[in-house]
Design a protein around this motif. Structure first.
Motif, mmCIF file in Angstrom:
data_model
loop_
_atom_site.group_PDB
_atom_site.id
_atom_site.type_symbol
_atom_site.label_atom_id
_atom_site.label_comp_id
_atom_site.label_asym_id
_atom_site.label_seq_id
_atom_site.Cartn_x
_atom_site.Cartn_y
_atom_site.Cartn_z
ATOM 1 N N LEU A 167 0.799 -1.012 0.110
ATOM 2 C CA LEU A 167 0.020 0.118 -0.101
ATOM 3 C C LEU A 167 0.843 1.276 0.148
ATOM 4 O O LEU A 167 1.848 1.478 0.690
ATOM 5 C CB LEU A 167 -0.798 0.091 1.273
ATOM 6 N N ILE A 168 0.599 2.021 -0.826
ATOM 7 C CA ILE A 168 1.198 3.432 -0.937
ATOM 8 C C ILE A 168 0.068 4.489 -0.655
ATOM 9 O O ILE A 168 -0.931 4.491 -1.412
ATOM 10 C CB ILE A 168 1.974 3.699 -2.289
ATOM 11 N N VAL A 169 0.192 5.461 0.193
ATOM 12 C CA VAL A 169 -0.441 6.584 0.428
ATOM 13 C C VAL A 169 0.280 7.689 -0.244
ATOM 14 O O VAL A 169 1.337 8.203 0.462
ATOM 15 C CB VAL A 169 -0.696 6.825 2.006
ATOM 16 N N ALA A 170 -0.392 8.372 -1.051
ATOM 17 C CA ALA A 170 0.477 9.579 -1.542
ATOM 18 C C ALA A 170 -0.363 10.849 -1.060
ATOM 19 O O ALA A 170 -1.523 10.983 -1.219
ATOM 20 C CB ALA A 170 0.072 9.523 -3.159
ATOM 21 N N SER A 200 4.269 11.174 -9.002
ATOM 22 C CA SER A 200 5.611 11.057 -8.960
ATOM 23 C C SER A 200 5.877 9.341 -8.668
ATOM 24 O O SER A 200 6.565 8.635 -9.231
ATOM 25 C CB SER A 200 6.461 11.663 -7.842
ATOM 26 N N VAL A 201 4.810 8.731 -7.819
ATOM 27 C CA VAL A 201 4.649 7.365 -7.527
ATOM 28 C C VAL A 201 4.456 6.689 -9.136
ATOM 29 O O VAL A 201 5.128 5.725 -9.392
ATOM 30 C CB VAL A 201 3.729 6.974 -6.475
ATOM 31 N N LEU A 202 3.550 7.357 -9.807
ATOM 32 C CA LEU A 202 3.236 6.535 -10.992
ATOM 33 C C LEU A 202 4.302 6.508 -11.902
ATOM 34 O O LEU A 202 4.610 5.529 -12.716
ATOM 35 C CB LEU A 202 2.016 7.094 -11.539
ATOM 36 N N ARG A 203 4.923 7.691 -11.947
ATOM 37 C CA ARG A 203 5.868 7.775 -13.036
ATOM 38 C C ARG A 203 7.210 6.975 -12.592
ATOM 39 O O ARG A 203 7.866 6.341 -13.421
ATOM 40 C CB ARG A 203 6.367 9.396 -13.219
ATOM 41 N N ALA A 204 7.247 6.980 -11.187
ATOM 42 C CA ALA A 204 8.599 6.010 -10.947
ATOM 43 C C ALA A 204 8.390 4.587 -11.288
ATOM 44 O O ALA A 204 9.261 4.036 -11.348
ATOM 45 C CB ALA A 204 8.828 6.231 -9.653
ATOM 46 N N LEU A 205 7.091 4.179 -11.392
ATOM 47 C CA LEU A 205 6.585 2.882 -11.886
ATOM 48 C C LEU A 205 6.390 2.874 -13.236
ATOM 49 O O LEU A 205 5.730 1.856 -13.731
ATOM 50 C CB LEU A 205 5.450 2.349 -11.000
ATOM 51 N N SER A 206 6.682 3.993 -13.984
ATOM 52 C CA SER A 206 6.431 3.676 -15.319
ATOM 53 C C SER A 206 5.144 3.635 -15.913
ATOM 54 O O SER A 206 4.816 2.987 -16.782
ATOM 55 C CB SER A 206 7.258 2.644 -16.332
ATOM 56 N N LEU A 207 4.209 4.338 -15.163
ATOM 57 C CA LEU A 207 2.563 4.243 -15.281
ATOM 58 C C LEU A 207 2.314 5.567 -15.700
ATOM 59 O O LEU A 207 2.688 6.643 -14.883
ATOM 60 C CB LEU A 207 1.855 3.969 -14.049
ATOM 61 N N HIS A 217 -6.435 3.038 -6.105
ATOM 62 C CA HIS A 217 -5.998 2.555 -7.368
ATOM 63 C C HIS A 217 -5.190 1.337 -7.330
ATOM 64 O O HIS A 217 -4.279 1.310 -6.582
ATOM 65 C CB HIS A 217 -5.045 3.736 -8.013
ATOM 66 N N GLU A 218 -5.625 0.142 -8.043
ATOM 67 C CA GLU A 218 -4.925 -1.030 -7.986
ATOM 68 C C GLU A 218 -3.720 -0.978 -8.953
ATOM 69 O O GLU A 218 -4.078 -0.769 -10.302
ATOM 70 C CB GLU A 218 -5.719 -2.178 -8.156
ATOM 71 N N ILE A 219 -2.623 -1.010 -8.670
ATOM 72 C CA ILE A 219 -1.332 -0.816 -9.525
ATOM 73 C C ILE A 219 -0.617 -1.926 -9.384
ATOM 74 O O ILE A 219 -0.191 -2.594 -8.312
ATOM 75 C CB ILE A 219 -0.545 0.435 -9.410
ATOM 76 N N ALA A 220 0.212 -2.470 -10.434
ATOM 77 C CA ALA A 220 1.266 -3.462 -10.104
ATOM 78 C C ALA A 220 2.358 -3.196 -10.975
ATOM 79 O O ALA A 220 2.604 -3.025 -12.127
ATOM 80 C CB ALA A 220 0.661 -4.907 -11.103
ATOM 81 N N LEU A 232 -2.774 2.189 -4.565
ATOM 82 C CA LEU A 232 -2.387 3.330 -4.357
ATOM 83 C C LEU A 232 -3.492 4.344 -3.712
ATOM 84 O O LEU A 232 -4.396 4.175 -4.369
ATOM 85 C CB LEU A 232 -1.848 3.979 -5.552
ATOM 86 N N LEU A 233 -3.369 4.641 -2.664
ATOM 87 C CA LEU A 233 -4.476 5.695 -1.875
ATOM 88 C C LEU A 233 -4.244 7.082 -1.731
ATOM 89 O O LEU A 233 -3.135 7.338 -1.093
ATOM 90 C CB LEU A 233 -4.583 5.062 -0.372
#
Length: 197
Positions: A117-120, A128-135, A148-151, A161-162
């Motif tokens: 779980l990531i709390v943004a 930034s989290v999404l870009r770091a994960l190439s999303l 958001h469910e992200i893999a 991602l909350l």
């Protein structure tokens, strides 16, 4: 800042917490009078008081937060970081700074092998989290309280991602984020982590 306050940290601020954590809290950047002074994320400013009190309420810390890095506070199943490692000029991060710091966030994400779980805290942290994960951020719109469910890759289980508004003094003073709203985010975080055991 270093010339006026040579006894302050005045350097990139490292992550705080446990590498075996299932919860990652991502903020924006060190506060000029907070983490830039103390050397620990969210330590020494209003945002930190709210964040660490809320983490304690939901069992993510032990000890007493005393707004200094040697207060003995320890995080439980949690790690706190920022999208940017240094205080941005004028307290407004530039695109270039976000890009330059992205490898550090990517490294943090890669080291958390049990992450679930990531709390943004805020839109910038979310993107930034999404870009770091190439999303693509456009595929996961930022909305306070949205999940958001992200893999990040095929080897890891799905991560949630909350989103939360940032716990900044501006947001709390204007009522954009109330303590009750913030507690609801971490109540949900606790619920999600308890379900994933």
């Amino acid at each position: 800042m270093r010339e006026r306050h040579s006894d302050w940290h005045n350097a990139p601020v490292a992550d705080f917490g446990r590498l075996d954590a299932r919860l990652l809290v991502v903020g924006l950047a060190p506060g000029r009078m907070g983490a830039n002074r103390t050397g620990r994320p969210f330590t020494g400013d209003d945002a930190g008081r709210l964040l660490y009190a809320t983490l304690a309420e939901f069992g993510f810390s032990r000890g007493v937060y005393d707004a200094r890095s040697d207060d003995g506070l320890a995080l439980l199943d949690c790690l706190v970081t920022n999208a940017i490692r240094c205080v941005p000029p004028g307290n407004k991060p530039l695109t270039a700074e976000l890009a330059a710091c992205r490898p550090f966030l990517f490294s943090t994400l890669g080291r958390l092998k049990r992450l679930r779980l990531i709390v943004a805290l805020g839109r910038v942290a979310h993107e930034s989290v999404l870009r770091a994960l190439s999303l693509a951020p456009g595929a996961f719109p930022f909305v306070h309280g949205r999940e958001h469910e992200i893999a990040p890759n095929a080897a890891k289980a799905s991560i949630t991602l909350l989103d939360s508004y940032h716990c900044s003094r501006l947001n709390t003073n204007t009522g954009a984020l109330t303590p009750q709203m913030f507690r609801a985010i971490f109540a949900r975080a606790r619920e999600l982590l308890d379900e994933s055991r």
